[in-house]
Motif scaffolding. Structure first.
Motif: not given
Length: 220
Positions: A77-82, A193-212
């Protein structure tokens, strides 16, 4: 080899003293010669010019801060430490290092990680006095072609060209960033808007995994 998918979010320098120093050193363009004109320009444009300089520190680890570290270990699971406050930056770096697998070599995967994410984390760790993990867990100065990293931007565009993660997603038919992107992080953080940033960062992690995985699927 352990695969670590990585993305970070950064914000500008938060120190009022730093902002005041920047404002104090604002100068009028060289085309202004008369002191009266210089003073008028600074009075009218100084605040905006200072804010522009401060805003750019989000790209400069000497002055900016990491507010979020997003990562996933393999298919986990993607995680975000914020960090909701500047003072928590050290803690999130320490927490990220502690989460890295200790056995075997880690391969860090991300978009432009060799030019931004990895060096930013390392330099902030040095400034904050955070003890670094072994180099097999987190590389020090990797080249894009080193086995310890997989930089999706370089893998696609080569060492001299660039492509944004969003445009690479479009090329591959993957979902892009949507209505929130990295240029909005600083304001979102300032607005709480801290949750917005954390969720965005997690989505980027998931996306880069799909790219890889697209690269892996064709035997890149």
């Amino acid at each position: 080899m352990n695969t670590i998918y990585l993305d970070i979010e950064t914000i500008p320098n938060q120190s009022p003293e730093y902002r005041a120093e920047v404002r104090k050193n604002i100068k009028a363009p060289a085309s202004y010669k008369k002191q009266e004109s210089i003073d008028k320009w600074i009075a009218e444009n100084g605040d905006a010019a200072a804010e522009e300089i401060v805003a750019k520190t989000s790209f400069d680890p000497a002055h900016g801060h990491i507010c979020t570290i997003g990562f996933a270990i393999g298919d986990g699971e993607a995680q975000a430490i914020h960090a909701e406050a500047e003072e928590c930056e050290q803690l999130i770096i320490e927490s990220f290092f502690a989460a890295l697998p200790e056995l075997g070599m880690n391969q860090i995967v991300g978009h432009y990680i060799t030019g931004f994410d990895i060096p930013f984390i390392l330099r902030r760790a040095i400034i904050l006095g955070v003890k670094l993990p072994p180099s097999v867990a987190f590389p020090r100065q990797p080249k894009p072609w080193d086995d310890c990293v997989f930089d999706t931007m370089v893998a696609w565009a080569g060492p001299r060209d660039r492509i944004s993660q969003d445009n690479l997603c479009k090329a591959l038919g993957l979902q892009g960033k949507g209505d929130f992107d990295g240029s909005m992080v600083a304001k979102a953080w300032a607005d709480g808007e801290h949750q917005t940033i954390a969720d965005y960062c997690k989505r980027d992690v998931e996306t880069v995994r799909e790219i890889h995985k697209r690269f892996e699927a064709v035997g890149y």
